[in-house]
Design a protein around this motif. Structure first.
Motif, PDB file in Angstrom:
ATOM      1  N   PHE A 178     -20.752  81.508 103.168  1.00 13.29           N
ATOM      2  CA  PHE A 178     -21.910  82.158 101.342  1.00 13.29           C
ATOM      3  C   PHE A 178     -21.764  82.723 101.797  1.00 13.29           C
ATOM      4  O   PHE A 178     -22.921  82.982 100.532  1.00 13.29           O
ATOM      5  CB  PHE A 178     -22.127  80.216 101.665  1.00 13.29           C
ATOM      6  N   SER A 179     -23.413  83.189 103.031  1.00 17.75           N
ATOM      7  CA  SER A 179     -23.920  84.443 103.016  1.00 17.75           C
ATOM      8  C   SER A 179     -22.899  85.535 103.087  1.00 17.75           C
ATOM      9  O   SER A 179     -23.451  86.856 102.945  1.00 17.75           O
ATOM     10  CB  SER A 179     -24.755  84.234 104.393  1.00 17.75           C
ATOM     11  N   THR A 180     -22.020  85.641 102.830  1.00 13.26           N
ATOM     12  CA  THR A 180     -21.396  86.975 102.302  1.00 13.26           C
ATOM     13  C   THR A 180     -20.706  87.656 101.026  1.00 13.26           C
ATOM     14  O   THR A 180     -20.478  88.276 100.740  1.00 13.26           O
ATOM     15  CB  THR A 180     -19.851  86.823 103.117  1.00 13.26           C
ATOM     16  N   LYS A 181     -21.366  86.322 100.366  1.00 10.20           N
ATOM     17  CA  LYS A 181     -21.054  86.663  99.012  1.00 10.20           C
ATOM     18  C   LYS A 181     -21.979  87.256  98.176  1.00 10.20           C
ATOM     19  O   LYS A 181     -23.452  87.356  99.158  1.00 10.20           O
ATOM     20  CB  LYS A 181     -21.227  85.459  97.502  1.00 10.20           C
ATOM     21  N   ALA A 182     -22.017  88.346  97.252  1.00  4.26           N
ATOM     22  CA  ALA A 182     -22.778  89.366  96.907  1.00  4.26           C
ATOM     23  C   ALA A 182     -23.678  88.647  95.172  1.00  4.26           C
ATOM     24  O   ALA A 182     -23.090  88.662  94.246  1.00  4.26           O
ATOM     25  CB  ALA A 182     -21.578  90.331  96.113  1.00  4.26           C
ATOM     26  N   PHE A 183     -24.274  87.960  96.295  1.00  2.00           N
ATOM     27  CA  PHE A 183     -25.832  86.901  95.438  1.00  2.00           C
ATOM     28  C   PHE A 183     -27.078  88.240  95.168  1.00  2.00           C
ATOM     29  O   PHE A 183     -26.620  89.074  95.173  1.00  2.00           O
ATOM     30  CB  PHE A 183     -26.595  85.913  95.657  1.00  2.00           C
ATOM     31  N   ASP A 184     -26.970  87.757  93.960  1.00  3.45           N
ATOM     32  CA  ASP A 184     -28.206  89.002  93.105  1.00  3.45           C
ATOM     33  C   ASP A 184     -29.862  88.725  94.102  1.00  3.45           C
ATOM     34  O   ASP A 184     -30.865  89.149  93.872  1.00  3.45           O
ATOM     35  CB  ASP A 184     -28.342  88.434  91.160  1.00  3.45           C
ATOM     36  N   HIS A 185     -29.517  87.583  94.765  1.00  2.00           N
ATOM     37  CA  HIS A 185     -30.501  87.209  95.477  1.00  2.00           C
ATOM     38  C   HIS A 185     -30.173  86.255  96.119  1.00  2.00           C
ATOM     39  O   HIS A 185     -29.068  85.161  95.896  1.00  2.00           O
ATOM     40  CB  HIS A 185     -31.922  86.721  94.999  1.00  2.00           C
ATOM     41  N   LEU A 186     -30.868  86.028  97.843  1.00  2.00           N
ATOM     42  CA  LEU A 186     -30.471  84.930  98.554  1.00  2.00           C
ATOM     43  C   LEU A 186     -31.559  84.785  99.672  1.00  2.00           C
ATOM     44  O   LEU A 186     -32.595  85.476 100.237  1.00  2.00           O
ATOM     45  CB  LEU A 186     -29.283  85.889  99.826  1.00  2.00           C
ATOM     46  N   LEU A 187     -32.219  83.142  99.936  1.00  2.00           N
ATOM     47  CA  LEU A 187     -32.840  82.716 100.357  1.00  2.00           C
ATOM     48  C   LEU A 187     -32.281  81.911 101.318  1.00  2.00           C
ATOM     49  O   LEU A 187     -31.658  81.118 101.847  1.00  2.00           O
ATOM     50  CB  LEU A 187     -33.926  82.289  99.526  1.00  2.00           C
ATOM     51  N   PHE A 188     -32.671  82.030 102.679  1.00  2.00           N
ATOM     52  CA  PHE A 188     -32.710  81.714 104.379  1.00  2.00           C
ATOM     53  C   PHE A 188     -33.276  80.872 104.546  1.00  2.00           C
ATOM     54  O   PHE A 188     -34.963  82.021 104.533  1.00  2.00           O
ATOM     55  CB  PHE A 188     -31.723  82.504 104.912  1.00  2.00           C
ATOM     56  N   THR A 189     -34.030  79.778 105.456  1.00  2.00           N
ATOM     57  CA  THR A 189     -34.991  79.455 105.637  1.00  2.00           C
ATOM     58  C   THR A 189     -33.902  78.693 106.867  1.00  2.00           C
ATOM     59  O   THR A 189     -32.700  77.979 106.882  1.00  2.00           O
ATOM     60  CB  THR A 189     -35.225  77.745 104.780  1.00  2.00           C
ATOM     61  N   GLY A 190     -34.696  79.304 108.284  1.00  2.00           N
ATOM     62  CA  GLY A 190     -33.821  78.837 109.461  1.00  2.00           C
ATOM     63  C   GLY A 190     -34.467  79.480 110.843  1.00  2.00           C
ATOM     64  O   GLY A 190     -35.237  79.937 110.245  1.00  2.00           O
ATOM     65  N   SER A 191     -33.555  79.739 111.959  1.00  2.00           N
ATOM     66  CA  SER A 191     -33.868  80.371 112.348  1.00  2.00           C
ATOM     67  C   SER A 191     -33.997  81.684 112.507  1.00  2.00           C
ATOM     68  O   SER A 191     -33.133  82.541 111.574  1.00  2.00           O
ATOM     69  CB  SER A 191     -33.427  79.631 113.643  1.00  2.00           C
ATOM     70  N   THR A 192     -34.922  82.676 113.807  1.00  2.00           N
ATOM     71  CA  THR A 192     -35.349  83.723 113.439  1.00  2.00           C
ATOM     72  C   THR A 192     -33.341  84.991 113.979  1.00  2.00           C
ATOM     73  O   THR A 192     -32.640  85.534 113.088  1.00  2.00           O
ATOM     74  CB  THR A 192     -35.907  84.885 114.343  1.00  2.00           C
ATOM     75  N   ARG A 193     -32.617  83.568 114.700  1.00  2.00           N
ATOM     76  CA  ARG A 193     -31.717  84.322 115.263  1.00  2.00           C
ATOM     77  C   ARG A 193     -30.614  84.493 114.149  1.00  2.00           C
ATOM     78  O   ARG A 193     -29.479  85.353 113.996  1.00  2.00           O
ATOM     79  CB  ARG A 193     -30.713  83.562 116.347  1.00  2.00           C
ATOM     80  N   VAL A 194     -30.259  83.275 113.791  1.00  2.00           N
ATOM     81  CA  VAL A 194     -29.168  82.696 112.751  1.00  2.00           C
ATOM     82  C   VAL A 194     -29.418  83.983 111.214  1.00  2.00           C
ATOM     83  O   VAL A 194     -29.388  84.528 110.406  1.00  2.00           O
ATOM     84  CB  VAL A 194     -29.116  81.385 112.027  1.00  2.00           C
ATOM     85  N   GLY A 195     -31.222  83.536 110.606  1.00  2.99           N
ATOM     86  CA  GLY A 195     -31.360  84.452 109.803  1.00  2.99           C
ATOM     87  C   GLY A 195     -31.051  86.646 110.107  1.00  2.99           C
ATOM     88  O   GLY A 195     -30.771  86.655 109.082  1.00  2.99           O
TER      89      GLY A 195
END
Length: 481
Positions: free
Chosen positions: A191-208
Motif C-alpha cells: 500500500f505504501s508503495t503506491k504513488a498517492f497524492d498524499h499519504l497519512l500514516f499513524t503508527g510507530s516511529t520505526r514503521v513510519g
C-alpha cells in the motif's frame, strides 16, 4: 507480534485489489477533479448516515478485536470524535473552499491574486489498531471535504472492525471514491508503495520511517503521526489529587493504548508518595475492579501484553520500585488479558520503559527539584507528540510553553486537545511531521494553488525591452532602494 489473521491468499488478492482500485480512483479523479461544496457536503452526509447505521456493529466488533473493549472507550474516544469530525467538516467546508485573496504590488497592477484550494487526487491513509475508527474516519472526513478520492489500509489486528468498516463504506461509496483494505503487513507494505497524492500514516516511529522511505520513491508527501514519550509536568503549586484528576483518564482510556497517553510523570521532589496515593484514589474510584470489569479495556493481544510485562520485569530487575495502583492481583488481571495501572519509581534511563513509548498502563514517575530541571529533562529527549502541564501558576505554564517543543499541549488536562476539531494535530521530530484536523487538515489534503490574474489592461508591455527607457528608470528609483 500477534499472528496475521489473514491468509497469504487473501493478502495476495488484496494486493491485486489495491492495484485495480488505485487505477480506478485515479481515473475517477480525472473525470471529476473538483467537486462543488454541495457535492462534498453530500459525501460527508453519506458517511455520517452510514456511521450512524453501523454504530452498534462497530462497537461490538471493537469489543471482539480487543477481547474486551469498554463500550465507553469505543463510543467516547473512537466513534463520537469521528462523528464530530464529520459534522465539523460539513459545517466548514464552504468557507474552507473560498479562495484566499492576496495582495498585488503596485508594480503589477492592475491585477488580482488569490489562493485556490484544489483537491490533490488520491489520498492514502494507513490506520493503526488502537483507535481504528477515529484514525481512519477522522482523516477520511477531512480528505472528502477537500474533494479527494481515498484509500484506507486498516490494521491486521482489528479484523472484526475491518469487516464492518468494509461493509459500511462499501454501502456509502463506490470503490472508485472511497475504499477500505484489510490484510497483513505485506499488504500494508505494498500500500505504501503506491504513488498517492498524499499519504497519512499513524503508527510507530520505526514503521513510519519505512513508510516515508517508500513514499519518497514516488515523491509522495506524507503526514506522519508517530507518538513518542509524552510527559506530564506537575507544578509544585498543584494539589496532587487535583493534578491526578487532570491526567488519569487519558492514561487509563483504552488501557493506555493511546498515542497521546501520558507516558511519564515529572513530579516535584518529595511528593511522589502523594502522587501514588492520589492515583490510587482516582483509579479505584473509576475502576473498583479490573479483572472482570467491562469498563476497563483489555490489552489488544497476547504479544502486546507480553511486551508490557517484559518491560515491567526489565524495570524491576534494574531497580525500579513497582506500585500497583489497583487493589487486585496483577497476575489475575494478566490471566484475563488485562493490565491494571502500575506506577514505577526510581526509574533510570537504561530501563526500556524510559527509552520506548509505553503504549499501555505503566506509569514511570521522575522527581525534579525545580521546573527548569523538568524542562531540561524533556528537552534532552526526542520531541513528544504531546506535553501536559498540571499547574495553576500562569508563569510556570508560559515558561513550559515557550521553552519546550511538542506536537500539542494540554494545560490542566491531557489528550483532550486531539478532540478539538478546530486545532491542528500533528507531531514534531521523532513524533511525526505535518498535521491534520481543523482548517490545517483541509489544507494538508489540498493544493494551495497561487493564481495571478490580469484583465484587459496589460501594463507590462510598458516595461518591455529595450531597457534604459524612462519607465525602467522610474521602476528602479521606486523599487530598488
Amino acid at each position: 507480534m500477534a499472528s496475521n489473521p489473514y491468509t497469504p491468499e487473501q493478502d495476495e488478492q488484496l494486493v491485486s485489489s489495491i492495484e485495480q482500485t488505485f487505477s480506478d480512483q485515479k481515473a475517477a479523479f480525472l473525470a471529476t477533479p473538483y467537486w462543488s461544496a454541495e457535492q462534498r457536503i453530500a459525501h460527508l452526509k453519506q458517511l455520517r448516515s452510514a456511521m450512524m447505521k453501523y454504530q452498534n456493529q462497530l462497537v461490538t466488533a471493537l469489543d471482539k478485536d480487543f477481547g474486551n473493549r469498554a463500550e465507553g472507550d469505543s463510543k467516547m474516544a473512537d466513534f463520537m470524535p469521528s462523528l464530530m469530525a464529520v459534522d465539523y467538516a460539513i459545517k466548514h467546508v464552504k468557507s474552507w473552499m473560498k479562495p484566499s485573496k492576496r495582495h498585488v504590488g503596485m508594480l503589477f497592477q492592475p491585477a488580482k491574486a488569490y489562493v485556490m484550494y484544489q483537491p490533490l487526487g488520491v489520498v492514502g491513509i494507513i490506520t493503526p489498531w488502537n483507535y481504528p475508527l477515529y484514525l481512519s474516519l477522522g482523516p477520511l472526513a477531512t480528505a472528502l471535504a477537500a474533494g479527494n478520492q481515498v484509500m484506507i489500509k486498516m490494521s491486521e489486528f482489528t479484523p472484526n472492525t475491518n469487516a464492518v468498516m468494509e461493509k459500511m463504506i462499501g454501502e456509502a461509496f463506490g470503490a472508485n471514491h472511497v475504499a477500505i483494505f484489510a490484510g497483513g503487513p505485506t499488504v500494508a507494505a505494498h500500500f505504501s508503495t503506491k504513488a498517492f497524492d498524499h499519504l497519512l500514516f499513524t503508527g510507530s516511529t520505526r514503521v513510519g520511517k519505512l513508510v516515508m522511505a517508500e513514499a519518497a520513491k514516488n515523491l509522495t508527501p506524507v503526514t506522519l503521526e508517530l507518538g513518542g514519550k509524552s510527559p506530564t509536568i506537575i507544578g509544585d503549586d498543584m494539589d496532587m489529587r487535583d493534578a491526578v484528576s487532570r491526567f488519569i483518564l487519558a492514561k487509563t482510556l483504552n488501557a493506555g493504548q493511546t498515542c497521546v497517553s501520558p507516558d511519564y510523570i515529572l513530579c516535584p521532589e518529595g511528593k511522589t508518595d502523594d502522587l501514588i496515593t492520589a492515583c490510587k484514589h482516582w483509579f479505584n474510584k473509576m475502576y473498583p475492579t479490573v479483572e472482570g470489569n467491562n469498563d476497563y479495556t483489555s490489552i489488544i493481544n497476547q504479544a502486546q501484553l507480553e511486551r508490557l510485562t517484559n518491560w515491567l520485569d526489565d524495570a524491576q530487575q534494574k531497580g525500579a520500585n513497582v506500585h500497583c495502583i489497583s487493589e487486585e492481583s496483577v497476575d489475575a488481571c494478566i490471566a484475563k488479558g488485562k493490565l491494571p495501572l502500575i506506577a514505577l519509581t526510581n526509574v533510570t534511563d537504561d530501563m526500556i520503559v524510559m527509552q520506548e513509548e509505553i503504549f499501555g498502563p505503566l506509569l514511570p514517575i521522575v522527581s525534579y527539584q525545580d521546573v527548569e530541571q523538568a524542562i531540561t529533562y524533556v528537552n534532552e529527549r526526542e520531541r513528544p507528540l504531546a506535553l501536559y502541564v498540571c499547574s495553576h501558576n500562569k508563569a510556570l505554564q508560559e515558561k513550559v510553553l515557550r521553552n519546550t517543543h511538542s506536537g500539542g499541549v494540554c494545560i490542566n488536562d491531557a489528550a483532550m486537545h486531539v478532540a478539538q476539531d478546530d486545532l491542528p494535530f500533528g507531531g514534531i521530530g521523532a513524533s511525526g511531521m505535518g498535521h491534520y484536523h481543523g482548517p490545517e487538515g483541509f489544507q494538508t489534503f489540498s493544493k494551495a494553488k497561487g493564481v495571478f490574474a490580469k484583465g484587459k489592461i496589460n501594463s507590462a508591455v510598458q516595461a518591455f525591452p529595450p531597457y534604459g527607457k524612462l519607465i525602467h528608470k522610474l521602476i528602479y528609483t521606486f523599487f530598488i532602494k
